[in-house]
Write an enzyme that holds these catalytic residues in place. Structure first.
Site, PDB file in Angstrom:
ATOM      1  N   GLY A  85      -9.333  12.317   3.873  1.00 40.08           N
ATOM      2  CA  GLY A  85     -10.680  12.161   4.444  1.00 40.08           C
ATOM      3  C   GLY A  85     -10.899  10.764   4.984  1.00 40.08           C
ATOM      4  N   ARG A  88     -12.569   5.038   5.504  1.00 37.76           N
ATOM      5  CA  ARG A  88     -13.233   3.837   6.048  1.00 37.76           C
ATOM      6  C   ARG A  88     -13.773   4.123   7.445  1.00 37.76           C
ATOM      7  NH1 ARG A  88      -7.937   0.781   8.326  1.00 37.76           N
ATOM      8  NH2 ARG A  88      -6.817   2.723   8.314  1.00 37.76           N
ATOM      9  N   ARG A 171     -15.163   3.425  17.278  1.00 39.36           N
ATOM     10  CA  ARG A 171     -14.121   4.253  17.896  1.00 39.36           C
ATOM     11  C   ARG A 171     -14.773   5.435  18.609  1.00 39.36           C
ATOM     12  NH1 ARG A 171      -9.087   6.301  14.338  1.00 39.36           N
ATOM     13  NH2 ARG A 171     -10.635   7.446  13.160  1.00 39.36           N
ATOM     14  N   ARG A 178      -8.116  16.621  12.964  1.00 43.35           N
ATOM     15  CA  ARG A 178      -6.676  16.410  12.827  1.00 43.35           C
ATOM     16  C   ARG A 178      -5.999  17.675  12.305  1.00 43.35           C
ATOM     17  NH1 ARG A 178      -7.117  10.770  11.306  1.00 43.35           N
ATOM     18  NH2 ARG A 178      -9.209  10.163  11.942  1.00 43.35           N
ATOM     19  N   ASP A 247      -2.263  13.948   8.993  1.00 44.92           N
ATOM     20  CA  ASP A 247      -3.673  13.521   9.071  1.00 44.92           C
ATOM     21  C   ASP A 247      -3.893  12.548  10.225  1.00 44.92           C
ATOM     22  OD1 ASP A 247      -2.007  12.089   7.054  1.00 44.92           O
ATOM     23  OD2 ASP A 247      -3.630  10.636   7.165  1.00 44.92           O
ATOM     24  N   ASP A 257      -5.468   6.757  15.155  1.00 48.00           N
ATOM     25  CA  ASP A 257      -5.154   5.943  13.971  1.00 48.00           C
ATOM     26  C   ASP A 257      -4.056   4.930  14.249  1.00 48.00           C
ATOM     27  OD1 ASP A 257      -7.148   7.274  12.756  1.00 48.00           O
ATOM     28  OD2 ASP A 257      -6.000   7.958  11.033  1.00 48.00           O
TER      29      ASP A 257
HETATM   30  P1  AMP Z   1      -4.305   5.676   7.738  1.00 48.62           P
HETATM   31  O1  AMP Z   1      -3.071   5.011   7.268  1.00 48.62           O
HETATM   32  O2  AMP Z   1      -5.181   4.781   8.572  1.00 48.62           O
HETATM   33  O3  AMP Z   1      -4.053   6.961   8.429  1.00 48.62           O
HETATM   34  O4  AMP Z   1      -5.151   5.981   6.411  1.00 48.62           O
HETATM   35  C1  AMP Z   1      -4.743   6.894   5.424  1.00 48.62           C
HETATM   36  C2  AMP Z   1      -5.885   7.202   4.491  1.00 48.62           C
HETATM   37  O5  AMP Z   1      -6.292   6.023   3.773  1.00 48.62           O
HETATM   38  C3  AMP Z   1      -7.135   7.720   5.186  1.00 48.62           C
HETATM   39  O6  AMP Z   1      -7.727   8.679   4.357  1.00 48.62           O
HETATM   40  C4  AMP Z   1      -7.986   6.488   5.296  1.00 48.62           C
HETATM   41  O7  AMP Z   1      -9.338   6.795   5.416  1.00 48.62           O
HETATM   42  C5  AMP Z   1      -7.681   5.771   3.991  1.00 48.62           C
HETATM   43  N1  AMP Z   1      -7.909   4.319   4.070  1.00 48.62           N
HETATM   44  C6  AMP Z   1      -7.210   3.417   4.778  1.00 48.62           C
HETATM   45  N2  AMP Z   1      -7.721   2.182   4.615  1.00 48.62           N
HETATM   46  C7  AMP Z   1      -8.768   2.283   3.791  1.00 48.62           C
HETATM   47  C8  AMP Z   1      -9.722   1.363   3.231  1.00 48.62           C
HETATM   48  N3  AMP Z   1      -9.690   0.056   3.515  1.00 48.62           N
HETATM   49  N4  AMP Z   1     -10.645   1.854   2.407  1.00 48.62           N
HETATM   50  C9  AMP Z   1     -10.704   3.165   2.115  1.00 48.62           C
HETATM   51  N5  AMP Z   1      -9.857   4.075   2.586  1.00 48.62           N
HETATM   52  C10 AMP Z   1      -8.897   3.664   3.427  1.00 48.62           C
HETATM   53 MG    MG Z   2      -5.272   8.148   9.251  1.00 49.07          MG
END
Ligand code: AMP
Ligand code: MG
Length: 486
Positions: A85, A88, A171, A178, A247, A257
Site C-alpha cells: 500500500g 508515503r 506526482r 498497479r 507493486d 516509482d
Molecule cells: P517502493 O520501493 O518505493 O516501491 O516502496 C515499497 C513500499 O514501501 C511501498 O509500500 C511504499 O509505500 C513503502 N515505503 C517506502 N518508503 C517509505 C517511507 N519512508 N515510509 C513509509 N512507507 C514507505
Molecule cells: Mg512502490
C-alpha cells in the site's frame, strides 16, 4: 484553484484508507513543472500562491479532495508480500483537464498512512529531486511515465543515514493502479473486488471495450502490450528501472516509482545499479523477462474473469503470455531501427543492432553517445562528441556496414537524419549529473538542478556549449549504487 474529484474514492473502502496529509512546518516551493501545469490546466499563479503551496504540500485539503492512500500487495524481488500500500503517498484526488483527461494528483512524502509499516511516510529531498528530474526526462524522451507537478521542501529534517532535508513531490498520473493492486484482492480470494477494480480501470482507461464480452481478457492484453512498449522504450535509451516489483508495475504502462533507477553510461548488458539487487534480478537485460513474469502474476488474478471454465482461462492467459517476448521484440526492433535511421525492414537489421550492442559492450562504449554521434558520422562530420567513443577496427567496420545498409533505404538523407535525430537523445539524466544536482540542493543551492531540468526538457537539441552534459564523468564509478527512494 483546483476542482478536485475523486472517482477512486467512490469505490468502497476495501480499496483505500482515508488519510489526512501531515502539515509541514515550513513548506517552500522549489520547482513547478510548467508543462505539467499546462497539461492539467492549472494556473501557475495559483500554484505559487499561499493556497496552491498549502494544497500541494498537504497543509490545506481543498473541497472535492478526498485524500486517501491506496492498498496493494506485491512481489518484491520475487517474494510475496500480502499487504504493502501507499506508505508515503496520499492521493488528493483527480483533476479533469480541458481535454477531458482525468489526472490523479498524489503527494509523496506527506507523512504516515495506515500502510507505512515501519516507515515515517516522509521523503528526503534527494530522492524527490531524482524522481522530479527523471520523470521529466522520460516525458521529454516520449516514454510513458508518471509526471510531477511540483516539489517543495517541508522545513523539517528527516532521519535517514543522516539528517536530511524533508520534501514533498506532487506526482501526477492517469492511474496509480498497479499489478499489486489486483494481487491484493485476488490473493484473498475476493474476486468480486478484482472485478470491481477491473471495471473501474476499463471504464476509466479503456472505455472502448466496455461492451465487449471479452473485456477482461482485452484489458489483460492491453496491459501486456503497454508493458512491451514501455520496456522496449526503456531498453532503447539504456534505462534500468531497478525495482520492477509487481507493486511498481503500472497497469496503464507508465514508468512508476522512481527509486533506484538509473541510465547506463558505459554499456553493459547485465548492468545493475540498485544497492539491494544482489542477484541482478532487475538488470538491464532482464527487464523484458521480468515484464513477462509480472504479467503472469496479473493473469493469475484475472483468470476467473476470463471465462467460466478454468482450463480455458489458463489456456487463454498462457497463450498471451507466450506471445509476450515476440510482441516485445517487435517494439524493441522498431525502436532500435529508428535509432539507426532505418525505415524498410531487412532481415539483417537484427544482426546489425546486435553487433552494435556487442561492440558497445566489448569496447566499453558510452551507450548514449554511441547513438547520438551516429547522425554526425552519417554526415561525415566530426566534433567532440564523435571523438568521444574510441573507434576500433571492429567499430569502423560496423559503421561501413551500417552506411552501406542505409544506401538501400528509399527515403531521403534528410528523412534518415530526422529519424536518428528524434530517437537518439544527447542528454539524459546521467547518474553523476543527478547526484551533483542533489548535492547542491542539499546545501540549498538549486541553480544546478534548474539548469539540468531545463536541459532535460530538450533532449534532442545539440549545442556544443553543453558538451559537459552529454558525456559521462571522467571516470565512471563502476561501484555507483542507487537506493530505493525512501
Ligand atoms: P517502493 O520501493 O518505493 O516501491 O516502496 C515499497 C513500499 O514501501 C511501498 O509500500 C511504499 O509505500 C513503502 N515505503 C517506502 N518508503 C517509505 C517511507 N519512508 N515510509 C513509509 N512507507 C514507505
Ligand atoms: Mg512502490
Amino acid at each position: 484553484m483546483i476542482n478536485f474529484e475523486n472517482s477512486f474514492h467512490n469505490l468502497n473502502e476495501d480499496f483505500y484508507a482515508n488519510v489526512i496529509p501531515s502539515i509541514p512546518p515550513k513548506p517552500e516551493l522549489i520547482s513547478c513543472n510548467k508543462s505539467v501545469a499546462k497539461l492539467l490546466g492549472i494556473n501557475l499563479k495559483w500554484i505559487k500562491s499561499d493556497e496552491g503551496i498549502a494544497c500541494l504540500t498537504g497543509s490545506k485539503v481543498l473541497e472535492g479532495s478526498n485524500p486517501l492512500s491506496m492498498v496493494y500487495a506485491g512481489h518484491q524481488f520475487g517474494n510475496w508480500v500480502p499487504r504493502l500500500g501507499d506508505g508515503r503517498a496520499i492521493l488528493l484526488g483527480e483533476i479533469v483537464s480541458q481535454e477531458n483527461e482525468r489526472w490523479d494528483i498524489q503527494l509523496k512524502g506527506s507523512g504516515i498512512t495506515p500502510f507505512s509499516r515501519n516507515g515515517d511516510g516522509k521523503a528526503a529531498l534527494g530522492p524527490v529531486i531524482r524522481e522530479y528530474l527523471l520523470s521529466h526526462a522520460m516525458y521529454n524522451l516520449g516514454i510513458p511515465t508518471t509526471l510531477a507537478l511540483t516539489i517543495a521542501t517541508t522545513g523539517e529534517n528527516i532521519r535517514r543515514e543522516a539528517l536530511l532535508p524533508g520534501a514533498i513531490i506532487s506526482r501526477v498520473a492517469k492511474s496509480h493502479i498497479r499489478v499489486g493492486t489486483f494481487q491484493y484482492f485476488a490473493s484473498q480470494g475476493k474476486y468480486n473486488l478484482v472485478k470491481d477494480l477491473s471495471d473501474y480501470v476499463i471504464n476509466r482507461h479503456i472505455p472502448e471495450i466496455i461492451n465487449k464480452k471479452s473485456k477482461y481478457f482485452d484489458f489483460f492484453q492491453s496491459v501486456a502490450k503497454k508493458q512491451a512498449i514501455l520496456i522496449a522504450k526503456w531498453m532503447s535509451v539504456g534505462f534500468i528501472h531497478g525495482v520492477m516489483n509487481t507493486d511498481n508495475c503500472s497497469i496503464i504502462g507508465d514508468t512508476i516509482d522512481y527509486g533506484p533507477c538509473a541510465f547506463i553510461d558505459i554499456f553493459k548488458k547485465d548492468a545493475v545499479f540498485s544497492s539491494i539487487d544482489t542477484f541482478g534480478r532487475y538488470s538491464y537485460k532482464n527487464q523484458p523477462l521480468i515484464g513477462q513474469w509480472n504479467l503472469v502474476q496479473l493473469a493469475n488474478c484475472l483468470l476467473p474473469l476470463f471465462s467460466d471454465n478454468k482450463e480455458k482461462s489458463i489456456q487463454m492467459a498462457q497463450e498471451e503470455i507466450d506471445k509476450f517476448p515476440k510482441i516485445y521484440e517487435e517494439f524493441w526492433f522498431n525502436e532500435m531501427r529508428e535509432k539507426l535511421g532505418l525505415k524498410i525492414i531487412k532481415k539483417q537489421d537484427m544482426n546489425l543492432i546486435k553487433e552494435l550492442e556487442d561492440i558497445m559492450e566489448s569496447e566499453q562504449l558510452d551507450f548514449t553517445i554511441t547513438f547520438s554521434s551516429l547522425k554526425f558520422i552519417f554526415q561525415n562530420k566530426t566534433n567532440r562528441l564523435v571523438k568521444f567513443n574510441k573507434r576500433s577496427k571492429k567499430f569502423n567496420d560496423w559503421i561501413l556496414k551500417w552506411k552501406s545498409r542505409l544506401t538501400e533505404e528509399k527515403i531521403s538523407k534528410i528523412e534518415i537524419m530526422k529519424k536518428m535525430e528524434f530517437s537518439n537523445p544527447y542528454i539524459i539524466p546521467r547518474n553523476h549529473l543527478v547526484e551533483e544536482a542533489i548535492d547542491f540542493a542539499n546545501n540549498n543551492d538549486f541553480l544546478n538542478f534548474s539548469k539540468l531540468f531545463n536541459l532535460l526538457s530538450k533532449p534532442y537539441s545539440f549545442e556544443e556549449a553543453n558538451h559537459r552534459y552529454y558525456i559521462p564523468p571522467d571516470k565512471v564509478d563502476e561501484n555507483f549504487k542507487t537506493f530505493c527512494g525512501t
